[in-house]
Design an enzyme around this catalytic site. Structure first.
Site, PDB file in Angstrom:
ATOM      1  CB  ILE A   1      -0.986   0.023   1.190  1.00  0.00           C
ATOM      2  CG1 ILE A   1      -0.263  -0.086   2.526  1.00  0.00           C
ATOM      3  CG2 ILE A   1      -2.018  -1.066   1.054  1.00  0.00           C
ATOM      4  CD1 ILE A   1      -1.199  -0.022   3.730  1.00  0.00           C
ATOM      5  CG  ASP A   2      -0.054   4.236  -2.750  1.00  0.00           C
ATOM      6  OD1 ASP A   2       0.605   3.379  -3.358  1.00  0.00           O
ATOM      7  OD2 ASP A   2      -1.067   4.786  -3.212  1.00  0.00           O
ATOM      8  CE  LYS A   3       6.577   9.182   3.094  1.00  0.00           C
ATOM      9  NZ  LYS A   3       7.555  10.193   2.622  1.00  0.00           N
TER      10      LYS A   3
END
Length: 306
Positions: free
Chosen positions: A137-139
């Protein structure tokens, strides 16, 4: 690290170097070209030329020595562990934490924390920079991730993701109101032709992408929604919502130029994760509370009324 691709219809006629640079984020096109020049990339068992044009069913295979990647080091970083056994670990990733080391984020990542917590016991399938990482999942997206501690767990979980049998549910706050309270977005996603760091809905060099959404609450200028992934493309929910004209609140890439700074990134949380245990076959499902900044923003919208 070993790479393997079987060419599908949509990639026929594409040069092998172009295909690989579009499908492997961690290797530059110049590095791929050097591998081809050194006859280290094979198509159907034979060394490929850079001008080779792919056909459906072609099999690309090559291995990159771990030495080309710096070794991710264990770091004593606190982890929110939701579940753990000898085969896998489920963690609740905080907003602002990168999943694995990469250019610009060599340390302080989830992988660094996992290497310390698991004492190095992580699947080696994805190499020394991404041990155990099955999905990402994105930062600036918070929420649940499952990480493989053994290769057999990794292979099983990867296959479940490929078969779209893993439950992945998110919560998001987006701009505007929907005409329908629920719906399906079926729109292929590929890399942006100008800005290579962005993804977009496109028919060119793309992969199928399906997101299901449901409106949970409406506010004056925003909607609180539930999203369920059928596929898991890079930035999928962010891209799909922007495509519908409802970008995520706080998204500084796909949203309005005037960003809601208090959110410190997109208002997106991976709230539910379910899968079959790789060894026992038992279905396991986990949920996590909304991230603190997300919860505060939601409370603020509720207090402002509709």
């Amino acid at each position: 690290m070993r790479y393997y691709f079987e060419i599908q219809e949509e990639s026929t006629g594409k040069r092998v170097d172009k295909f690989l640079s579009e499908n492997i984020d961690e290797l530059s096109r110049s590095y791929i070209a050097a591998l081809i020049e050194d006859k280290q990339i094979f198509v159907n068992g034979k060394a490929a030329s850079k001008s080779y044009k792919l056909s459906k069913g072609d099999e690309i295979e090559f291995t990159v020595s771990d030495a080309v990647e710096p070794l991710a080091e264990p770091e004593d970083i606190p982890l929110d562990v939701v579940y753990e056994d000898d085969e896998l670990i489920v963690v609740n990733k905080p907003k602002g934490m990168v999943v694995h080391p990469a250019a610009g984020s060599p340390s302080g990542t989830l992988v660094n924390a996992l290497l310390f917590h698991c004492k190095g016991q992580l699947s080696g399938i994805n190499g020394v920079m991404r041990p155990g990482i099955v999905h990402r999942i994105d930062k600036n997206t918070s929420g649940l991730l499952v990480v493989a501690k053994t290769d057999r767990a990794h292979l099983s979980l990867s296959e479940q993701i490929k078969e779209h049998s893993v439950t992945r549910e998110y919560r998001a706050v987006v701009y505007g109101h929907f005409k329908e309270d629920r719906g399906e977005i079926n729109a292929p996603i590929g890399r942006h032709k100008i800005d290579r760091k962005k993804m977009c809905v496109t028919d060119k060099n793309s992969k199928s992408a399906v997101t299901h959404y449901e409106v949970l609450e409406e506010f004056k200028d925003f909607s609180y929604i539930r999203c369920v992934l059928e596929t898991g493309r890079t930035h999928q929910i962010r891209v799909h919502m922007a495509y519908l004209g409802h970008p995520l609140a706080g998204d500084d890439v796909y949203g309005p130029k005037k960003v809601i700074t208090e959110l410190e990134g997109q208002c997106l949380h991976a709230i539910k994760l379910g899968f079959l245990h790789p060894i026992t076959g038992e279905y396991m499902e986990f949920e996590s509370a909304l991230e603190e900044k997300f919860e505060r923003f939601l409370t603020k919208l509720r207090n402002m009324g509709k």
